[in-house]
Design an enzyme around this catalytic site. Structure first.
Site, mmCIF file in Angstrom:
data_model
loop_
_atom_site.group_PDB
_atom_site.id
_atom_site.type_symbol
_atom_site.label_atom_id
_atom_site.label_comp_id
_atom_site.label_asym_id
_atom_site.label_seq_id
_atom_site.Cartn_x
_atom_site.Cartn_y
_atom_site.Cartn_z
ATOM 1 N N ARG A 224 2.925 17.505 13.941
ATOM 2 C CA ARG A 224 2.199 17.542 12.637
ATOM 3 C C ARG A 224 0.948 18.052 13.172
ATOM 4 O O ARG A 224 0.314 17.680 13.954
ATOM 5 C CB ARG A 224 2.094 16.225 12.005
ATOM 6 N N ARG B 287 -0.672 -1.446 1.151
ATOM 7 C CA ARG B 287 0.424 -1.585 2.260
ATOM 8 C C ARG B 287 0.295 -3.071 2.838
ATOM 9 O O ARG B 287 0.963 -3.420 3.806
ATOM 10 C CB ARG B 287 -0.554 -0.792 3.704
ATOM 11 N N ARG C 73 -4.025 14.781 14.211
ATOM 12 C CA ARG C 73 -5.054 13.278 14.270
ATOM 13 C C ARG C 73 -4.779 12.589 15.737
ATOM 14 O O ARG C 73 -3.883 12.489 16.330
ATOM 15 C CB ARG C 73 -4.094 12.479 13.111
ATOM 16 N N ARG D 264 1.681 1.866 14.859
ATOM 17 C CA ARG D 264 1.672 2.049 13.474
ATOM 18 C C ARG D 264 3.169 1.673 12.815
ATOM 19 O O ARG D 264 3.066 0.817 11.526
ATOM 20 C CB ARG D 264 1.483 3.599 13.225
ATOM 21 N N LYS E 77 5.292 11.094 3.089
ATOM 22 C CA LYS E 77 4.493 10.508 1.879
ATOM 23 C C LYS E 77 3.452 11.618 1.584
ATOM 24 O O LYS E 77 3.356 12.192 0.440
ATOM 25 C CB LYS E 77 3.743 9.255 2.291
HETATM 26 P P1 AP5 Z 1 3.788 13.304 6.650
HETATM 27 O O1 AP5 Z 1 4.241 14.075 5.022
HETATM 28 O O2 AP5 Z 1 2.292 13.855 6.995
HETATM 29 O O3 AP5 Z 1 3.987 11.968 6.438
HETATM 30 P P2 AP5 Z 1 3.257 10.703 6.071
HETATM 31 O O4 AP5 Z 1 4.407 9.632 5.588
HETATM 32 O O5 AP5 Z 1 2.132 11.134 5.026
HETATM 33 O O6 AP5 Z 1 2.806 10.261 7.353
HETATM 34 P P3 AP5 Z 1 1.410 9.459 7.936
HETATM 35 O O7 AP5 Z 1 1.568 9.417 9.448
HETATM 36 O O8 AP5 Z 1 0.180 10.324 7.262
HETATM 37 O O9 AP5 Z 1 1.557 7.943 7.557
HETATM 38 P P4 AP5 Z 1 0.807 6.715 7.823
HETATM 39 O O10 AP5 Z 1 0.956 5.905 6.641
HETATM 40 O O11 AP5 Z 1 0.907 6.311 9.235
HETATM 41 O O12 AP5 Z 1 -0.792 7.290 7.798
HETATM 42 P P5 AP5 Z 1 -2.095 7.190 6.851
HETATM 43 O O13 AP5 Z 1 -2.895 8.518 6.911
HETATM 44 O O14 AP5 Z 1 -1.484 6.635 5.502
HETATM 45 O O15 AP5 Z 1 4.907 13.933 7.314
HETATM 46 C C1 AP5 Z 1 4.945 13.985 8.853
HETATM 47 C C2 AP5 Z 1 5.233 15.386 9.681
HETATM 48 O O16 AP5 Z 1 6.724 15.434 9.142
HETATM 49 C C3 AP5 Z 1 4.621 16.711 8.904
HETATM 50 O O17 AP5 Z 1 4.523 17.459 9.826
HETATM 51 C C4 AP5 Z 1 5.663 17.199 7.704
HETATM 52 O O18 AP5 Z 1 5.532 18.473 7.665
HETATM 53 C C5 AP5 Z 1 6.938 16.794 8.340
HETATM 54 N N1 AP5 Z 1 7.890 16.579 7.345
HETATM 55 C C6 AP5 Z 1 7.859 15.790 6.257
HETATM 56 N N2 AP5 Z 1 8.838 15.381 5.501
HETATM 57 C C7 AP5 Z 1 9.735 16.070 6.291
HETATM 58 C C8 AP5 Z 1 11.199 16.276 6.118
HETATM 59 N N3 AP5 Z 1 11.869 15.831 4.991
HETATM 60 N N4 AP5 Z 1 11.962 16.859 7.080
HETATM 61 C C9 AP5 Z 1 11.446 17.317 7.966
HETATM 62 N N5 AP5 Z 1 10.105 17.097 8.399
HETATM 63 C C10 AP5 Z 1 9.240 16.639 7.449
HETATM 64 O O19 AP5 Z 1 -2.746 6.022 7.649
HETATM 65 C C11 AP5 Z 1 -3.311 6.116 8.727
HETATM 66 C C12 AP5 Z 1 -4.154 4.886 9.300
HETATM 67 O O20 AP5 Z 1 -5.235 4.383 8.273
HETATM 68 C C13 AP5 Z 1 -3.271 3.667 9.078
HETATM 69 O O21 AP5 Z 1 -2.667 3.671 10.515
HETATM 70 C C14 AP5 Z 1 -4.355 2.735 9.042
HETATM 71 O O22 AP5 Z 1 -5.076 2.212 10.234
HETATM 72 C C15 AP5 Z 1 -5.202 3.329 8.087
HETATM 73 N N6 AP5 Z 1 -4.866 2.880 6.753
HETATM 74 C C16 AP5 Z 1 -4.445 3.817 5.709
HETATM 75 N N7 AP5 Z 1 -4.046 3.262 4.517
HETATM 76 C C17 AP5 Z 1 -4.357 2.058 4.761
HETATM 77 C C18 AP5 Z 1 -4.154 0.871 3.855
HETATM 78 N N8 AP5 Z 1 -3.783 1.078 2.623
HETATM 79 N N9 AP5 Z 1 -4.603 -0.391 4.407
HETATM 80 C C19 AP5 Z 1 -4.965 -0.469 5.660
HETATM 81 N N10 AP5 Z 1 -5.117 0.656 6.563
HETATM 82 C C20 AP5 Z 1 -4.737 1.693 6.029
HETATM 83 MG MG MG Z 2 0.025 10.919 5.058
#
Ligand code: AP5
Ligand code: MG
Ligand code: ZN
Length: 215
Positions: A127, A88, A160, A171, A13
């Site tokens: 990552r 979410r 992270r 997660r 994402k």
């Molecule tokens: P990356 O692009 O970083 O993936 P991502 O989908 O952004 O993954 P996240 O870990 O950020 O998602 P998340 O939803 O768990 O975390 P968030 O910060 O939203 O890609 C991952 C890796 O793969 C990278 O190294 C990249 O280079 C590589 N890659 C990407 N595409 C690729 C491909 N096609 N092929 C190969 N490699 C690839 O949330 C974190 C925490 O915050 C949650 O757990 C929760 O506690 C809280 N939170 C955030 N938003 C909310 C909400 N709306 N409601 C409640 N709690 C929330």
């Molecule tokens: Mg992310």
């Protein structure tokens, strides 16, 4: 345009949101990034959210809805937004619909990025992220010059605290229980396009651009 990126942790994402910002006049709004900034700044919100995030659970709806409302209003009513990691839960999606309706706007497209669970763990463990927000991977997306960010030339990278295998499993559990129902919610509105997130980063970019044509 308001675009929602839906997908499990590690689906890409953030990577795709940054690419969209570079290719189109769009602004990424990531609730994960906003919450991590609050944790780093030690604000009240950060204190509440930090422990929850380290367990891999979701932060309460009202906290993240407030963050998004603030940013949408601050960044301009006509801006093109990419919502990364929000909504979410069904409660967040309903609150977002109400909030946008009040501002005479709507979610235009929801892109679901599908990736197998095993691949997600490998992606997350490898990552790292630059200070400027650009994301990298030990194997799949190395900086062109080792140790130097392609985007800003910076040399400070972090990993992270919730990127351990154990927390990733928690997660994923939260994703399946609380976020997957959103796919049906937006299908009912006729807004969903799915892309194969197992493909390479550039192939996924092309698929997303294709899904945005005519929106
Ligand atoms: P990356 O692009 O970083 O993936 P991502 O989908 O952004 O993954 P996240 O870990 O950020 O998602 P998340 O939803 O768990 O975390 P968030 O910060 O939203 O890609 C991952 C890796 O793969 C990278 O190294 C990249 O280079 C590589 N890659 C990407 N595409 C690729 C491909 N096609 N092929 C190969 N490699 C690839 O949330 C974190 C925490 O915050 C949650 O757990 C929760 O506690 C809280 N939170 C955030 N938003 C909310 C909400 N709306 N409601 C409640 N709690 C929330
Ligand atoms: Mg992310
Ligand atoms: Zn950078």
């Amino acid at each position: 345009m308001i675009l929602v990126l839906l997908g499990p942790p590690g689906a890409g994402k953030g990577t795709q949101a940054k690419g969209l910002e570079d290719r189109h006049a769009m602004v990424q709004l990531s609730t994960g990034d906003m919450l991590r900034a609050a944790v780093a700044a030690g604000t009240d919100l950060g204190l509440k959210a930090g422990a929850i995030m380290e367990r891999g659970e979701l932060v309460p709806d009202d906290l993240v809805i407030g963050l998004i409302a603030e940013r949408i209003d601050a960044d301009g009513a006509s801006e093109n937004f990419i919502l990364d990691g929000f909504p979410r839960t069904i409660g967040q999606a309903e609150a977002l619909d109400r909030l946008l309706e009040e501002r005479k706007r709507t979610v235009d497209r929801v892109i679901v990025i599908a990736v197998d669970d095993d691949a997600l763990v490998a992606r997350i463990i490898g990552r790292f992220t630059c200070e400027c927000g650009e994301g990298y991977h030990d194997v799949f997306k190395k900086p062109k010059v080792a140790g130097v960010c392609d985007r800003c030339g910076g040399t400070k990278f972090t990993r992270r605290p919730d990127d351990t295998e154990e927390v990733v499993r928690a997660r994923l559990k939260a994703y399946y229980a609380q976020t997957v129902p959103l796919i049906g919610y937006y299908e009912q509105q006729g807004k969903v396009a799915s892309v194969d997130g197992m493909a390479g980063i550039e192939t996924v970019e092309k698929e997303i651009d294709e899904a945005l044509k005519g929106v």
